[in-house]
Every structure is written in C-alpha cells, then in structure tokens.
Scaffold this motif. Structure first.
Motif, PDB file in Angstrom:
ATOM      1  N   VAL A  47       0.837  -1.207   0.000  1.00 12.10           N
ATOM      2  CA  VAL A  47       0.000   0.000   0.000  1.00 12.10           C
ATOM      3  C   VAL A  47       0.874   1.261   0.000  1.00 12.10           C
ATOM      4  CG1 VAL A  47      -1.719   1.309   1.330  1.00 12.10           C
ATOM      5  CG2 VAL A  47      -1.997  -1.140   1.040  1.00 12.10           C
ATOM      6  N   LEU A  49       3.729   1.465  -1.416  1.00 12.34           N
ATOM      7  CA  LEU A  49       4.208   1.589  -2.799  1.00 12.34           C
ATOM      8  C   LEU A  49       3.102   2.100  -3.722  1.00 12.34           C
ATOM      9  CD1 LEU A  49       6.493  -1.573  -3.172  1.00 12.34           C
ATOM     10  CD2 LEU A  49       7.197   0.805  -2.956  1.00 12.34           C
ATOM     11  N   TRP A  50       1.828   1.666  -3.483  1.00 14.46           N
ATOM     12  CA  TRP A  50       0.689   2.211  -4.251  1.00 14.46           C
ATOM     13  C   TRP A  50       0.603   3.720  -4.047  1.00 14.46           C
ATOM     14  CZ3 TRP A  50      -1.083   0.241  -8.282  1.00 14.46           C
ATOM     15  CH2 TRP A  50      -1.466  -1.097  -8.403  1.00 14.46           C
ATOM     16  N   ALA A  52       3.128   5.760  -3.295  1.00 16.92           N
ATOM     17  CA  ALA A  52       4.239   6.353  -4.061  1.00 16.92           C
ATOM     18  C   ALA A  52       3.879   6.415  -5.548  1.00 16.92           C
ATOM     19  CB  ALA A  52       5.506   5.525  -3.846  1.00 16.92           C
ATOM     20  N   TYR A  53       3.234   5.356  -6.040  1.00 23.48           N
ATOM     21  CA  TYR A  53       2.779   5.291  -7.434  1.00 23.48           C
ATOM     22  C   TYR A  53       1.787   6.422  -7.718  1.00 23.48           C
ATOM     23  CZ  TYR A  53       0.602   3.173 -11.632  1.00 23.48           C
ATOM     24  OH  TYR A  53       0.123   2.924 -12.890  1.00 23.48           O
ATOM     25  N   LEU A  56       3.657   9.718  -7.893  1.00 22.68           N
ATOM     26  CA  LEU A  56       4.395   9.842  -9.166  1.00 22.68           C
ATOM     27  C   LEU A  56       3.464  10.163 -10.335  1.00 22.68           C
ATOM     28  CD1 LEU A  56       6.949   6.893  -8.784  1.00 22.68           C
ATOM     29  CD2 LEU A  56       7.512   9.319  -8.917  1.00 22.68           C
ATOM     30  N   LEU A  57       2.218   9.605 -10.265  1.00 21.78           N
ATOM     31  CA  LEU A  57       1.243   9.847 -11.338  1.00 21.78           C
ATOM     32  C   LEU A  57       0.381  11.087 -11.050  1.00 21.78           C
ATOM     33  CD1 LEU A  57       1.993   6.944 -12.264  1.00 21.78           C
ATOM     34  CD2 LEU A  57      -0.425   6.600 -12.744  1.00 21.78           C
TER      35      LEU A  57
END
Lengths: 84, 84
Positions: A47, A49-50, A52-53, A56-57
């Motif tokens: 989660v 990492l989600w 962070a994703y 980034l988006l």
C-alpha cells in the motif's frame, strides 16, 4: 463509462473501509494471534508503494484511497507487533 | 514513467500475494477468532467489484490481480465462516 465509474468507486470504498472493523476488533480485544504478521507486513509495504505510485502519477484518487488504507492496515500491523 | 510502472507493479504483487500467508495460517491452525468477519465480507465484495470494473474496462492487469485476490481473500472468508 458511468456504470464502470460507479462500480469502481464502490469497489474503492469497500476495499478501503473494510479494514475499519478489523482495527476496531483488534483494538477492543487486544488479540491478534490468528492474524498473519507476514500478511500485514507485505500488505502495508504494498500500500505504501501504491501511495508512491499515486504521487508519481499525481493521481488524487490513488493517493487518497491508499493514504486511508495505509493508516488502517498500518494500525493492524502495529497492534499485531504490540499484542502479538 | 518506467520507475512509476516498476513501483506500481511491485505494489500490485505485494498487495495481491500478501493474503497467501494468511490463507496458509488459517488453513493450518483452523483458528479464525481474531480475524474480522466484517472485514473479509466487505473486502471480498469490494474485490469482486474491482474485478467487474476490470472487465468493463477490458483491463487485463486489473482483471488478473483481482482474480487472484478474490480467490485468496475469498478463501479466508470461507475458512472464517467454516471455523469461526
């Protein structure tokens, strides 16, 4: 597309808020024996990492949903480490 | 974008496979008392809706990830109903 967006939003609300009763149960009973430490260690990392994703988006739905889930799943992980 | 895709993929793998140790622990011990029934009822329903969302969008990553999660979280739910 409106039906898909409705279903996706409902899915996001359910998979995010689902952890509330688990946090409440662990907080109330202080019992975590049957909860897998490995599951919450992997899940909380995933989660994060989600999140962070999403950053980034620059996707606010991904950021908000995963902030809430990180808080809840992270709480279960901390309570597991504390009471486990 | 390649870094974001790597982080997103790793996030998907972690949040999907995280349920494997929980399924294994419940299967092995037959103990589910500390696991919240409400959590798995809501979560499994939410994942089923994510799967429907993936089908409507014809998105294979969403379909595959949520098929695996539905199988794993659904297993915990069934074992909770059986042994709870």
């Amino acid at each position: 597309m409106q039906v898909a967006e409705l279903i996706g939003s409902l899915a996001a609300v359910l998979t995010t808020t689902a952890f509330i009763p688990q946090v409440w149960q662990v907080w109330r009973t202080k019992h975590t024996k049957d909860i897998s430490l490995a599951m919450y260690a992997f899940f909380t990392t995933g989660v994060a990492l989600w999140l962070a994703y999403g950053v980034l988006l620059a996707s606010w739905p991904i950021i908000i949903a995963n902030c809430i889930t990180l808080l809840l799943a992270g709480s279960v992980l901390i309570l597991k480490l504390k009471f486990g």
